[in-house]
Design a protein around this motif. Structure first.
Motif, PDB file in Angstrom:
ATOM      1  N   LYS A 184     -67.093  16.486  30.209  1.00  0.00           N
ATOM      2  CA  LYS A 184     -66.109  16.027  29.234  1.00  0.00           C
ATOM      3  C   LYS A 184     -64.793  15.588  29.870  1.00  0.00           C
ATOM      4  O   LYS A 184     -63.957  14.988  29.203  1.00  0.00           O
ATOM      5  N   GLY A 185     -64.570  15.947  31.133  1.00  0.00           N
ATOM      6  CA  GLY A 185     -63.321  15.567  31.750  1.00  0.00           C
ATOM      7  C   GLY A 185     -62.963  16.442  32.929  1.00  0.00           C
ATOM      8  O   GLY A 185     -63.777  17.213  33.447  1.00  0.00           O
ATOM      9  N   LYS A 186     -61.703  16.326  33.373  1.00  0.00           N
ATOM     10  CA  LYS A 186     -61.219  17.048  34.546  1.00  0.00           C
ATOM     11  C   LYS A 186     -60.349  18.224  34.116  1.00  0.00           C
ATOM     12  O   LYS A 186     -59.481  18.101  33.245  1.00  0.00           O
ATOM     13  N   PHE A 187     -60.558  19.385  34.761  1.00  0.00           N
ATOM     14  CA  PHE A 187     -59.780  20.588  34.495  1.00  0.00           C
ATOM     15  C   PHE A 187     -58.949  20.937  35.726  1.00  0.00           C
ATOM     16  O   PHE A 187     -59.360  20.705  36.868  1.00  0.00           O
ATOM     17  N   PHE A 188     -57.792  21.530  35.449  1.00  0.00           N
ATOM     18  CA  PHE A 188     -56.898  21.963  36.515  1.00  0.00           C
ATOM     19  C   PHE A 188     -56.283  23.290  36.072  1.00  0.00           C
ATOM     20  O   PHE A 188     -55.691  23.375  34.996  1.00  0.00           O
ATOM     21  N   THR A 189     -56.419  24.320  36.877  1.00  0.00           N
ATOM     22  CA  THR A 189     -55.877  25.628  36.482  1.00  0.00           C
ATOM     23  C   THR A 189     -55.232  26.324  37.662  1.00  0.00           C
ATOM     24  O   THR A 189     -55.684  26.192  38.808  1.00  0.00           O
ATOM     25  N   THR A 190     -54.148  27.022  37.383  1.00  0.00           N
ATOM     26  CA  THR A 190     -53.450  27.838  38.374  1.00  0.00           C
ATOM     27  C   THR A 190     -53.207  29.208  37.774  1.00  0.00           C
ATOM     28  O   THR A 190     -52.714  29.323  36.646  1.00  0.00           O
ATOM     29  N   ALA A 191     -53.542  30.245  38.507  1.00  0.00           N
ATOM     30  CA  ALA A 191     -53.308  31.620  38.061  1.00  0.00           C
ATOM     31  C   ALA A 191     -52.719  32.400  39.225  1.00  0.00           C
ATOM     32  O   ALA A 191     -53.153  32.251  40.372  1.00  0.00           O
ATOM     33  N   GLY A 192     -51.721  33.214  38.927  1.00  0.00           N
ATOM     34  CA  GLY A 192     -51.077  33.986  39.984  1.00  0.00           C
ATOM     35  C   GLY A 192     -50.328  35.173  39.445  1.00  0.00           C
ATOM     36  O   GLY A 192     -50.203  35.371  38.227  1.00  0.00           O
ATOM     37  N   ILE A 193     -49.800  35.959  40.357  1.00  0.00           N
ATOM     38  CA  ILE A 193     -49.042  37.157  39.999  1.00  0.00           C
ATOM     39  C   ILE A 193     -47.876  37.303  40.962  1.00  0.00           C
ATOM     40  O   ILE A 193     -47.980  36.933  42.137  1.00  0.00           O
ATOM     41  N   ARG A 194     -46.770  37.791  40.446  1.00  0.00           N
ATOM     42  CA  ARG A 194     -45.552  37.940  41.232  1.00  0.00           C
ATOM     43  C   ARG A 194     -45.028  39.361  41.083  1.00  0.00           C
ATOM     44  O   ARG A 194     -45.151  39.972  40.027  1.00  0.00           O
ATOM     45  N   TYR A 195     -44.431  39.874  42.172  1.00  0.00           N
ATOM     46  CA  TYR A 195     -43.818  41.198  42.092  1.00  0.00           C
ATOM     47  C   TYR A 195     -42.393  41.135  42.621  1.00  0.00           C
ATOM     48  O   TYR A 195     -42.031  40.266  43.419  1.00  0.00           O
ATOM     49  N   ASN A 196     -41.560  42.056  42.150  1.00  0.00           N
ATOM     50  CA  ASN A 196     -40.180  42.168  42.614  1.00  0.00           C
ATOM     51  C   ASN A 196     -39.750  43.624  42.506  1.00  0.00           C
ATOM     52  O   ASN A 196     -39.938  44.260  41.453  1.00  0.00           O
ATOM     53  N   TYR A 197     -39.188  44.158  43.577  1.00  0.00           N
ATOM     54  CA  TYR A 197     -38.692  45.536  43.560  1.00  0.00           C
ATOM     55  C   TYR A 197     -37.272  45.539  44.108  1.00  0.00           C
ATOM     56  O   TYR A 197     -37.010  45.045  45.204  1.00  0.00           O
ATOM     57  N   TRP A 198     -36.351  46.112  43.306  1.00  0.00           N
ATOM     58  CA  TRP A 198     -34.945  46.198  43.705  1.00  0.00           C
ATOM     59  C   TRP A 198     -34.606  47.669  43.939  1.00  0.00           C
ATOM     60  O   TRP A 198     -34.700  48.482  43.017  1.00  0.00           O
TER      61      TRP A 198
END
Length: 814
Positions: A502-516
């Motif tokens: 049916k067409g072209k797919f594009f996906t991005t998945a990620g996770i970010r962390y921050n500690y102060w």
């Protein structure tokens, strides 16, 4: 002889028929993939120099000399061309109906891109299409024409989808940039950090950006400086300042350099404001980017900058009229004293990049960002507030009954030194259809601050607030801060692109962390987006993006109203989603793109704040929740061939609710306050940028920007409740620019001409604030004791922005 004449007659009579039998007629209709007729499509015979264009119904007719094999070429701007081989016979009439598909070298958000950002979230902007925007001394002027909220032409700061000025990330070559913290007004700012002469391209996201970008809630501006391949340079001068830049590379292309310097003074603009006096603003900077190729697999890069913004001001008098037709007031004040502010920035970053193979890239960056800020003023003003009697027939006016009289004195001795030292690693690896990106950093933050401010109000012999036994200051702030903290951050994400039936797919998945380490808070931010491009309608792109975003506290969010610091402050949180669709299309033979986005943000752990000009005063406590939602429409394209223009309109609502907030009404009953507008709650925002040129002489060009922003809530700095506000008038502004290319790269001058070695010489003129509209940026709250009642009241006095000015600029490129 008679027989010869007969033969000649028959030859002349039948020759057209003979020639016709040696030609081929081709006729038909050209349409797009949806069956819509295409006008002005080109139909030609390859190698014959014969061709035609389709009419308004898409029809064409072409008569060509006979050849057994003919290659028919069909083209149209923005569509994939076709070449069709025909085998024909002499005198044949061939019917040819064809459909063209849109070329997926479709429009980006400001220019035609070879390959678009398939996520749909990042808007790509190429500087060559936007550098001529009037009043574009700062790179942020370009962003302001893209639909963000900005009601102050003197400031480089902007608000995105209801967020504060502090919620926007800015990167240069993947290095985060910080702004001065003590700036209170746009006239103190001068130059923003980014030098437009050094920029090759930039990407902007108004929300829903991926985990690779840092911890702020609203937007990201990702700027890439040039990677020079040739020796070039430029010099410019205008009534507002001057610039110069050099770029180039060594003969073996291993060493590359890029440097620029700027000087700017806004004295010419500030002289149009109501407060008269001696303005001495001066802003200058120098930036340097160096790159050296150590080998075919490794590079060493350096980016350094130093800037200094100085604002000196000795006010003398002010005369401002306020009110309405029913009651017009005149505020007159005479001043003594002066203000001196100095903001210095020093930045350096060293990056080592290593590419072990074509699919992997590794980088290590050591950077340091230092801000040194000083703000001092002692200003005494003696004021009169009078009724203004206006003659409606002549328009003349004169002062009438006096309402209040008194004196105001403001004092400040503020200094701040902040240093951010960071060591970061970034990497990427591509495996088949998947691209992995990751990064980690450790950052040390040092803040040394001392603030001393007080304000004294004397009205009609009474100090406000009124105290019969002592002299009382209206406002006093004393604060000493010394913070040294460590922050850890990192991310990991994967991008996958695949094609289905049916067409072209594009996906991005990620996770970010921050500690102060300062408040011992660990933040986890999952983010993802998916986009889809239908096979049958490749001009469409549909996308969905969102995740968790955090506004990590820094210096300003920590300070409470009494000047102390909240060591338990936590990050503000936002769960947000963006749903969008873009459609590329052709009209009048030119490419366009229309984009629609809907977004929703669920906000929690908020720190309420108030805005005064560009100064943000936080409550220093996490005590509210809220939301922001809106709908945006954008169109861009070549309304005029080879001249990009764009326009946008957005509708937005953002509200906030302070937990447990209430007031006691006049009858002594407790009333819950509930949700109220946030400081950047602007219902409607319209932005237009249009450029054109003379059809027969494109060296003459015109550029127009139009901005409209509906009324914003303005909260009094001394109000005891955040839900109390008045409305600022709508922001309306038009700027127009004209340019003439005096010398172009194609034009070769005679030997001995002093301008022979310049590639381009461009003369431009700008009319800033074309209609001389008096826009209000904030209010000065006058606390005065009424001569009628003997009680003190607050009167909002409009602080107006700049009036109409003409700027002339001369640019030399070599």
């Amino acid at each position: 002889m008679k027989i010869n004449r007969i033969i000649i007659f028959f030859i002349q009579f039948f020759s057209p028929l003979i020639l016709l039998s040696q030609t081929v007629e081709i006729r038909g209709k050209i349409s797009d993939s949806d069956g819509v007729a295409m006008s002005m499509a080109n139909v030609s015979v390859e190698g014959k120099g014969v061709g035609t264009s389709t009419d308004i119904k898409g029809n064409f007719k072409l008569v060509v000399p006979y050849e057994e094999n003919l290659n028919i070429v069909i083209t149209s701007i923005g569509y994939i061309g076709k070449k069709i081989n025909l085998k024909v016979t002499p005198g044949e009439m061939v019917k040819l109906n064809e459909a063209l598909e849109i070329d997926i070298k479709e429009l980006g958000d400001v220019h035609i891109l070879g390959k678009t950002d398939m996520s749909g979230i990042m808007q790509k902007i190429e500087m060559k299409h936007a550098i001529n925007i009037p009043n574009s001394g700062n790179i942020e002027t370009i962003i302001k024409t893209m639909g963000v909220q900005s009601n102050n032409e003197l400031s480089s700061q902007y608000s995105v989808r209801g967020g504060s000025f502090d919620e926007n990330l800015v990167y240069i070559n993947e290095i985060e940039i910080y702004r001065p913290f003590l700036v209170k007004s746009g006239q103190q700012e001068g130059l923003s950090f980014v030098n437009p002469d050094l920029v090759s391209s930039l990407k902007f996201s108004a929300g829903g950006f991926d985990a690779g970008y840092g911890d702020k809630m609203s937007s990201v501006l990702d700027i890439s400086y040039k990677n020079p391949t040739k020796n070039k340079g430029s010099v410019s001068a205008s009534l507002l300042g001057g610039t110069a830049h050099l770029e180039g590379s060594s003969s073996n292309k291993k060493f590359k350099y890029l440097m620029g310097t700027r000087y700017r003074s806004s004295q010419y603009l500030l002289s149009t404001q109501d407060t008269k006096g001696e303005y001495k603003p001066r802003y200058n900077d120098i930036q340097l980017s160096l790159s050296y190729s150590l080998s075919s697999k490794s590079d060493l890069n350096f980016l350094g900058a130093y800037s200094q913004n100085i604002f000196e001001f000795q006010p003398s008098e002010r005369n401002t009229s306020i009110g309405s037709i029913a009651q017009t007031l005149q505020f007159v004040s005479y001043y003594e004293g002066n203000e001196y502010d100095k903001f210095s920035t020093l930045m350096g970053a060293l990056t080592y990049q290593y590419k072990p193979n074509k699919d992997m890239q590794l980088g290590l960056t050591l950077s340091r960002f230092s801000l040194n800020e000083n703000e001092s003023y002692d200003i005494l003003g003696q004021y009169w507030l009078n009724e203004l009697n206006v003659d409606p027939t002549s328009g003349s006016s004169e002062s009438g009954r006096n309402i209040g009289v008194g004196s105001l004195m403001n004092h400040a001795r503020n200094r701040l030194k902040s240093d951010v030292t960071a060591l970061s690693h970034r990497g990427s690896y591509k495996q088949n259809q998947i691209k992995y990106r990751w990064g980690t950093s450790i950052q040390m933050e040092e803040i040394d601050s001392r603030k001393r401010e007080w304000e004294l109000t004397d009205s009609a012999g009474f100090f406000v607030p009124i105290n019969d036994t002592a002299i009382t200051m209206y406002q006093v702030l004393r604060s000493d801060t010394n913070i040294i903290s460590i922050r850890y951050a990192g991310f990991g994400q994967a991008t996958y692109e695949w094609e289905a039936e049916k067409g072209k797919f594009f996906t991005t998945a990620g996770i970010r962390y921050n500690y102060w380490a300062y408040n011992k808070e660990l933040l986890i931010s999952p983010r993802a987006n998916i986009s889809f491009q239908p096979q049958e309608k490749k001009q469409l792109l549909m996308y969905l993006s969102g995740g968790a975003y955090h506004q990590i506290p820094f210096y300003k969010e920590l300070m409470m109203l009494d000047g102390t610091y909240n060591t338990k402050i936590k990050a503000q949180r936002s769960l947000q989603g963006v749903l969008g669709i873009s459609n590329s299309f052709i009209r009048w033979g030119k490419p366009f793109k229309f984009t629609t986005e809907y977004y929703y943000k669920q906000l929690s752990n908020l720190i309420p704040y108030k805005v005064d000009n560009v100064s943000i005063e936080y409550s220093g406590k996490n005590m509210s929740e809220g939301y922001a939602t809106g709908l945006e429409f954008k169109i861009n394209g070549e309304f005029v061939k080879d001249a990009e223009s764009w326009a946008s309109i957005s509708f937005m609502r953002t509200r906030e609710n302070i937990e447990g907030d209430f007031f006691i009404d006049s009858e002594g009953n407790k009333q819950e306050i509930g949700y109220f507008p946030r400081p950047n709650d602007q219902l409607v925002n319209v932005n237009v940028y249009f450029q054109d040129y003379l059809p027969n002489n494109p060296t003459y060009r015109v550029y127009l920007t139009l901005i409209y922003g509906s009324r914003l809530p303005y909260q009094s700095p001394e109000a005891d409740r955040y839900d109390k506000f008045i409305k600022l008038p709508p922001y309306r502004r038009a700027d127009v620019g004209f340019s003439k290319i005096l010398k172009s790269e194609e034009k070769v001058l005679k030997s001995g001409n002093p301008f022979k070695n310049f590639s381009n010489i461009i003369l431009s003129a700008e009319i800033l604030n074309l209609f001389d509209i008096r826009n209000t940026v904030s209010y000065m709250w006058l606390r005065t004791v009424s001569n009628d009642t003997g009680e003190w009241s607050n009167f909002p006095i409009n602080n107006y922005l700049t009036g109409r000015r003409i700027n002339v600029r001369l640019l030399f490129q070599f």
